[in-house]
Design a protein around this motif. Structure first.
Motif, PDB file in Angstrom:
ATOM      1  N   LYS A   4       0.901  -1.166  -0.060  1.00 23.29           N
ATOM      2  CA  LYS A   4       0.098  -0.057  -0.073  1.00 23.29           C
ATOM      3  C   LYS A   4       0.716   1.198  -0.002  1.00 23.29           C
ATOM      4  O   LYS A   4       0.903   2.302  -0.752  1.00 23.29           O
ATOM      5  CB  LYS A   4      -1.052   0.097   1.254  1.00 23.29           C
ATOM      6  CG  LYS A   4      -2.075  -0.843   0.967  1.00 23.29           C
ATOM      7  CD  LYS A   4      -3.407  -0.815   1.857  1.00 23.29           C
ATOM      8  CE  LYS A   4      -4.376  -1.962   1.797  1.00 23.29           C
ATOM      9  NZ  LYS A   4      -5.558  -1.197   1.836  1.00 23.29           N
ATOM     10  N   THR A   8       1.240   4.231  -3.012  1.00 28.06           N
ATOM     11  CA  THR A   8       0.903   5.652  -2.721  1.00 28.06           C
ATOM     12  C   THR A   8       2.261   6.507  -3.060  1.00 28.06           C
ATOM     13  O   THR A   8       2.367   7.570  -2.959  1.00 28.06           O
ATOM     14  CB  THR A   8       0.351   6.072  -1.414  1.00 28.06           C
ATOM     15  OG1 THR A   8       1.505   5.585  -0.286  1.00 28.06           O
ATOM     16  CG2 THR A   8      -0.933   5.306  -1.046  1.00 28.06           C
ATOM     17  N   LYS A  38      -5.750   2.824   9.440  1.00 29.29           N
ATOM     18  CA  LYS A  38      -5.773   3.726   8.360  1.00 29.29           C
ATOM     19  C   LYS A  38      -5.452   3.298   7.006  1.00 29.29           C
ATOM     20  O   LYS A  38      -5.929   3.805   5.992  1.00 29.29           O
ATOM     21  CB  LYS A  38      -5.118   5.152   8.693  1.00 29.29           C
ATOM     22  CG  LYS A  38      -5.801   5.833   9.898  1.00 29.29           C
ATOM     23  CD  LYS A  38      -4.934   7.000  10.390  1.00 29.29           C
ATOM     24  CE  LYS A  38      -5.481   7.822  11.488  1.00 29.29           C
ATOM     25  NZ  LYS A  38      -4.684   8.771  11.805  1.00 29.29           N
ATOM     26  N   LEU A  39      -4.518   2.488   6.922  1.00 28.88           N
ATOM     27  CA  LEU A  39      -3.918   1.841   5.686  1.00 28.88           C
ATOM     28  C   LEU A  39      -4.957   0.812   5.138  1.00 28.88           C
ATOM     29  O   LEU A  39      -4.756   0.313   4.074  1.00 28.88           O
ATOM     30  CB  LEU A  39      -2.897   1.310   5.940  1.00 28.88           C
ATOM     31  CG  LEU A  39      -1.434   2.207   5.957  1.00 28.88           C
ATOM     32  CD1 LEU A  39      -0.076   1.268   6.600  1.00 28.88           C
ATOM     33  CD2 LEU A  39      -1.386   3.063   4.593  1.00 28.88           C
ATOM     34  N   GLY A  40      -6.039   0.476   5.839  1.00 33.20           N
ATOM     35  CA  GLY A  40      -7.077  -0.375   5.202  1.00 33.20           C
ATOM     36  C   GLY A  40      -7.051  -1.596   5.964  1.00 33.20           C
ATOM     37  O   GLY A  40      -7.848  -2.764   5.347  1.00 33.20           O
ATOM     38  N   PHE A  41      -6.361  -2.221   6.812  1.00 29.07           N
ATOM     39  CA  PHE A  41      -6.332  -3.123   7.316  1.00 29.07           C
ATOM     40  C   PHE A  41      -7.073  -3.437   8.568  1.00 29.07           C
ATOM     41  O   PHE A  41      -6.751  -4.108   9.519  1.00 29.07           O
ATOM     42  CB  PHE A  41      -4.633  -3.527   7.818  1.00 29.07           C
ATOM     43  CG  PHE A  41      -3.809  -3.745   6.472  1.00 29.07           C
ATOM     44  CD1 PHE A  41      -3.774  -4.707   5.736  1.00 29.07           C
ATOM     45  CD2 PHE A  41      -3.129  -2.725   6.291  1.00 29.07           C
ATOM     46  CE1 PHE A  41      -3.018  -4.820   4.676  1.00 29.07           C
ATOM     47  CE2 PHE A  41      -2.322  -2.517   5.122  1.00 29.07           C
ATOM     48  CZ  PHE A  41      -2.161  -3.672   4.388  1.00 29.07           C
ATOM     49  N   ASP A  42      -8.309  -3.109   8.577  1.00 30.59           N
ATOM     50  CA  ASP A  42      -9.200  -3.226   9.677  1.00 30.59           C
ATOM     51  C   ASP A  42      -9.491  -4.473   9.743  1.00 30.59           C
ATOM     52  O   ASP A  42     -10.264  -4.683  10.990  1.00 30.59           O
ATOM     53  CB  ASP A  42     -10.311  -2.167   9.639  1.00 30.59           C
ATOM     54  CG  ASP A  42     -11.029  -2.003   8.178  1.00 30.59           C
ATOM     55  OD1 ASP A  42     -10.480  -2.982   7.289  1.00 30.59           O
ATOM     56  OD2 ASP A  42     -11.918  -1.277   8.031  1.00 30.59           O
ATOM     57  N   ASP A  43      -9.432  -5.048   8.968  1.00 32.25           N
ATOM     58  CA  ASP A  43      -9.750  -6.765   9.072  1.00 32.25           C
ATOM     59  C   ASP A  43      -8.808  -7.715   9.992  1.00 32.25           C
ATOM     60  O   ASP A  43      -9.003  -8.940  10.269  1.00 32.25           O
ATOM     61  CB  ASP A  43      -9.997  -7.425   7.667  1.00 32.25           C
ATOM     62  CG  ASP A  43      -8.813  -7.445   6.923  1.00 32.25           C
ATOM     63  OD1 ASP A  43      -7.840  -6.724   7.037  1.00 32.25           O
ATOM     64  OD2 ASP A  43      -8.753  -8.295   6.190  1.00 32.25           O
TER      65      ASP A  43
END
Length: 102
Positions: A4, A8, A38-43
């Motif tokens: 990620k 970016t 915040k990088l989208g690894f909320d799983d």
């Protein structure tokens, strides 16, 4: 996480500065966990996040210093500086050398 950041085109230094929300020069466990989310690894589970943090905290002091962050991400293939940062660094270095010789 590295993929990620690569997409970016954020350098390691810039990422560290963005993640260090209180500006104290190191990443707390909370800052790092927040950055991962915040990088989208909320799983990721809490245990997985802790494992990532522990792998970066090589001196085991509970905080991630820039040198630890830099070392880990460079080993994963992320560049320490963007092309623009390298250019600015080289200009500053050249200017300082010229001033020192004057």
């Amino acid at each position: 996480m590295v993929q990620k950041l690569k997409r970016t085109k954020v350098s390691i230094l810039k990422a560290f500065q963005l993640f260090d929300t209180d500006g104290d020069g190191h990443l707390s466990r909370k800052e790092m966990a927040d950055a991962i989310a915040k990088l989208g690894f909320d799983d990721l589970s809490l245990k997985e996040v802790e494992c990532i943090i522990d792998s970066m905290d090589t001196d085991k002091n509970g905080q991630i210093e820039y040198k630890e962050f830099d070392f880990k991400l460079q080993r994963c293939g992320l560049k320490a500086q963007t092309t623009e940062e390298t250019l600015v660094f080289n200009i500053i270095k050249t200017t300082q050398i010229g001033t020192a010789n004057a």
